[in-house]
Design a protein around this motif. Structure first.
Motif, PDB file in Angstrom:
ATOM      1  N   MET B   1     136.531  69.187  99.044  1.00  0.00           N
ATOM      2  CA  MET B   1     136.446  68.852 100.476  1.00  0.00           C
ATOM      3  C   MET B   1     135.477  69.789 101.177  1.00  0.00           C
ATOM      4  SD  MET B   1     139.521  68.747 103.348  1.00  0.00           S
ATOM      5  CE  MET B   1     140.682  67.921 102.274  1.00  0.00           C
ATOM      6  N   PRO B   3     134.055  72.094 104.134  1.00  0.00           N
ATOM      7  CA  PRO B   3     134.754  72.871 105.165  1.00  0.00           C
ATOM      8  C   PRO B   3     134.817  72.095 106.483  1.00  0.00           C
ATOM      9  CG  PRO B   3     133.130  74.227 104.026  1.00  0.00           C
ATOM     10  CD  PRO B   3     132.897  72.808 103.575  1.00  0.00           C
ATOM     11  N   VAL B   4     135.930  72.212 107.196  1.00  0.00           N
ATOM     12  CA  VAL B   4     136.078  71.526 108.482  1.00  0.00           C
ATOM     13  C   VAL B   4     136.674  72.498 109.494  1.00  0.00           C
ATOM     14  CG1 VAL B   4     136.352  69.160 107.645  1.00  0.00           C
ATOM     15  CG2 VAL B   4     138.360  70.661 107.760  1.00  0.00           C
ATOM     16  N   SER B   5     136.329  72.292 110.739  1.00  0.00           N
ATOM     17  CA  SER B   5     137.050  73.010 111.782  1.00  0.00           C
ATOM     18  C   SER B   5     138.138  72.086 112.321  1.00  0.00           C
ATOM     19  CB  SER B   5     136.106  73.477 112.891  1.00  0.00           C
ATOM     20  OG  SER B   5     135.514  72.370 113.517  1.00  0.00           O
ATOM     21  N   LEU B  28     142.404  62.998 113.306  1.00  0.00           N
ATOM     22  CA  LEU B  28     143.307  63.150 112.162  1.00  0.00           C
ATOM     23  C   LEU B  28     144.718  62.786 112.614  1.00  0.00           C
ATOM     24  CD1 LEU B  28     144.037  64.116 109.273  1.00  0.00           C
ATOM     25  CD2 LEU B  28     144.394  66.401 110.249  1.00  0.00           C
ATOM     26  N   GLY B  31     146.827  60.939 107.977  1.00  0.00           N
ATOM     27  CA  GLY B  31     145.985  61.572 106.954  1.00  0.00           C
ATOM     28  C   GLY B  31     146.119  60.981 105.565  1.00  0.00           C
ATOM     29  N   THR B  32     146.956  59.976 105.379  1.00  0.00           N
ATOM     30  CA  THR B  32     147.265  59.535 104.008  1.00  0.00           C
ATOM     31  C   THR B  32     146.069  58.916 103.294  1.00  0.00           C
ATOM     32  OG1 THR B  32     148.162  57.475 104.885  1.00  0.00           O
ATOM     33  CG2 THR B  32     149.725  59.226 104.406  1.00  0.00           C
ATOM     34  N   ILE B  35     142.709  62.294 104.185  1.00  0.00           N
ATOM     35  CA  ILE B  35     142.623  63.548 103.426  1.00  0.00           C
ATOM     36  C   ILE B  35     142.134  63.265 102.010  1.00  0.00           C
ATOM     37  CG2 ILE B  35     143.933  65.530 102.544  1.00  0.00           C
ATOM     38  CD1 ILE B  35     143.470  65.493 105.597  1.00  0.00           C
ATOM     39  N   ASP B  36     142.629  62.159 101.454  1.00  0.00           N
ATOM     40  CA  ASP B  36     142.183  61.734 100.126  1.00  0.00           C
ATOM     41  C   ASP B  36     140.665  61.515 100.110  1.00  0.00           C
ATOM     42  OD1 ASP B  36     142.439  60.831  97.500  1.00  0.00           O
ATOM     43  OD2 ASP B  36     142.843  58.763  98.103  1.00  0.00           O
ATOM     44  N   ARG B  39     138.645  64.674 100.418  1.00  0.00           N
ATOM     45  CA  ARG B  39     138.674  65.475  99.190  1.00  0.00           C
ATOM     46  C   ARG B  39     137.663  64.977  98.160  1.00  0.00           C
ATOM     47  NH1 ARG B  39     144.465  66.037  98.181  1.00  0.00           N
ATOM     48  NH2 ARG B  39     144.402  67.798  99.590  1.00  0.00           N
ATOM     49  N   ARG B  47     134.545  68.238 111.759  1.00  0.00           N
ATOM     50  CA  ARG B  47     135.607  68.702 112.659  1.00  0.00           C
ATOM     51  C   ARG B  47     136.703  67.653 112.743  1.00  0.00           C
ATOM     52  NH1 ARG B  47     134.924  69.567 119.169  1.00  0.00           N
ATOM     53  NH2 ARG B  47     137.105  70.077 119.570  1.00  0.00           N
TER      54      ARG B  47
END
Lengths: 193, 331
Positions: B1, B3-5, B28, B31-32, B35-36, B39, B47
């Protein structure tokens, strides 16, 4: 709202209060580098420095030394990483740790009362409900939630509502037996069905 | 993934302002899916604006007799809302037949509509995919396409829309409520899901930073007699190969009202209007159902491995209609 009783956790009321009293600091932009993240895990306040992109699963295992929560698929397909957030079963691999500030996290380590196992943990032992054991922490946290939710009426319902936890050893009949045993008050329950 | 703020928003205006001001920001919620996809580098915002604290998680009565499902209401909570179960059972069923209990505790109603496709080539950043990289081609056309769509496809994309909930919603003519940089608007669900055509990267008409605040279900007495039937490779925790949302009223052996929609076989949640036209006023018999199913699937196009879906969809339609109209006989 369903209320949940959890050992080692503060009452539902207190973390609802936490949630509804937002810390103004949280509105500011944090990261992308490491930031201080404060988590409430198994009733304890824990602080760790992590990047915002770190999952709850990795924070628990790699930063907080709580390795009971397992990493299986890391993409929301297996259920090995099941934990409770605010008393509800969720997947720690698809949850960012930083989003859990002001929420109560419960892992398998928080289920027992000291050395006294939770009845579901004991039932998994008694019913031989695992082989390799890798999926077991997730199975147990799902199983306890299943009973709280009221979705363990019969085996068909148990099967459906436990389908988010995969067991490659296929211990499913014994897992169902363990769930029946706790549902029915701890006694009886054939190991196979 | 990447980097995110990260920041949290506590009111809708702040959330919409933050995302719309920055092309590389995104909301966000549960996230199901997101986030996948972060990644595996399919989505790469820099952000995240966490909107889980916004007060959009209720199921509320509407003045016209309908229901509003809050955009951030969780699938599990909505599925158990008593008025939804009583008045729109197919919506509750579509929710409970999707994902797993853990994912349903996380995933939101708005996120369910906006979930991305499960096409393996969309998820593989090495593969050609017009949805992920416009103009790069479509590896699914002659690839592993057993799960892909047979209706609403184009030469640019044949990915199936994965939502179960959305199938029930298109059958009900739901209305998507949004709040964006240009203010609030209401989008009929038929206009919300776009066919891939020449622009498969564009799946909905939302502007960047426009937030789905809720879904309105109009009053529909016929929906009290409704079902969602889902056919899949395993009985639980799996996406549909074919699914049917159906609401129907029969009087004196004739169909007086019917709503029919298909999932698992089309590039968008598919309102089966050709079948509805066949069924309207027809006798509630297997013969009518078979004719309606054939009419709906007449324009279907397969790409090899998914050819079975055309017949599967026909049979699922017939089965759903039989179960709805011949329940007394079956019992």
């Amino acid at each position: 709202m369903v209320s949940f009783v959890m050992r080692g956790c503060e009452s539902v009321k207190s973390y609802e209060a936490l949630r509804t009293a937002p810390n103004p600091d949280h509105a500011v932009v944090r990261g992308p580098g490491e930031v201080e993240v404060r988590l409430q895990v198994n009733g304890e306040s824990r602080t760790t420095n992590i990047e915002p992109r770190v999952s709850l699963l990795d924070a628990l295992r790699d930063r907080l030394d709580l390795t009971g929560t397992k990493k299986g698929c890391n993409q929301g397909a297996c259920g090995a990483c099941t934990v409770w957030v605010d008393g509800r079963r969720v997947l720690a691999c698809l949850t960012l740790a930083i989003t859990c500030e002001n929420r109560e996290v419960t892992t398998i380590e928080g289920l027992s009362d000291g050395d006294t196992l939770h009845p579901m943990q004991q039932a998994f032992l008694d019913c031989d409900a695992f082989q390799c054991g890798y999926c077991t922490p997730g199975q147990i946290l799902s199983a306890v939630a299943l009973l709280t939710e009221g979705h363990a009426g019969d085996d068909t319902e148990i099967r459906e509502w436990m389908s988010g936890n995969i067991c490659r050893c296929a211990a499913y009949p014994h897992i169902r037996a363990a769930i029946r045993r706790v549902r029915d008050g701890g006694g009886g329950g054939d190991a196979a069905s | 993934m990447r980097p995110v703020s990260y920041s949290r928003a506590f009111d809708v205006g702040t959330a919409v302002g933050a995302v719309s001001a920055d092309p590389e920001s995104t909301f966000l919620a549960g996230g199901t899916t997101q986030i996948d996809l972060l990644r595996i580098y399919v989505e790469q915002p820099r952000r995240l604006i966490d909107i889980n604290d916004l007060p959009l998680n209720r199921v509320e009565e509407l003045p016209d007799g309908g229901l509003r499902l809050g955009g951030l209401a969780r699938m599990s909570d909505v599925a158990e809302a008593p008025e939804l179960v009583r008045r729109y059972p197919m919506v509750a069923e579509s929710l409970l037949l999707g994902a797993s209990p853990q994912l349903r505790n996380m995933a939101t109603i708005a996120g369910n509509l906006l979930q991305r496709v499960r096409c393996g080539y969309f998820r593989d950043t090495e593969a050609a995919c017009n949805k992920r990289v416009p103009g790069s081609g479509c590896s699914a056309l002659d690839g592993i396409n057993r799960g892909h769509a047979v209706l609403g496809t184009s030469d640019n994309c044949i990915a199936t829309h994965p939502s179960d909930l959305a199938v029930a919603l298109v059958a009900l003519d739901a209305v998507v409520q949004t709040e964006g940089p240009g203010g609030a608007r209401s989008i009929p669900i038929d206009d919300f899901f776009l066919l891939p055509g020449q622009t498969p990267e564009r799946e909905h008409p939302l502007a960047h930073g426009e937030l789905v605040t809720g879904i309105d279900l109009p009053p529909a007495p016929v929906a009290a007699t409704s079902r969602y039937i889902k056919i899949r490779d395993r009985e639980s925790y799996e996406f549909a190969l074919a699914s049917v949302a159906v609401a129907i009223a029969v009087d004196g052996g004739r169909i007086t009202e019917v709503r029919l929609a298909l999932g698992g076989v089309a590039t968008k949640p598919w309102r089966a209007r050709a079948a509805e036209r066949e069924l309207d006023g027809a006798p509630a018999t297997t013969e009518s159902f078979t004719r309606a199913a054939a009419a709906e699937l007449a324009p279907a196009v397969s790409h090899g491995m998914n050819a079975f879906k055309i017949e599967l969809a026909r049979r699922t339609i017939v089965r759903a209609l039989e179960q709805m109209t011949q329940r007394e006989v079956a019992a």
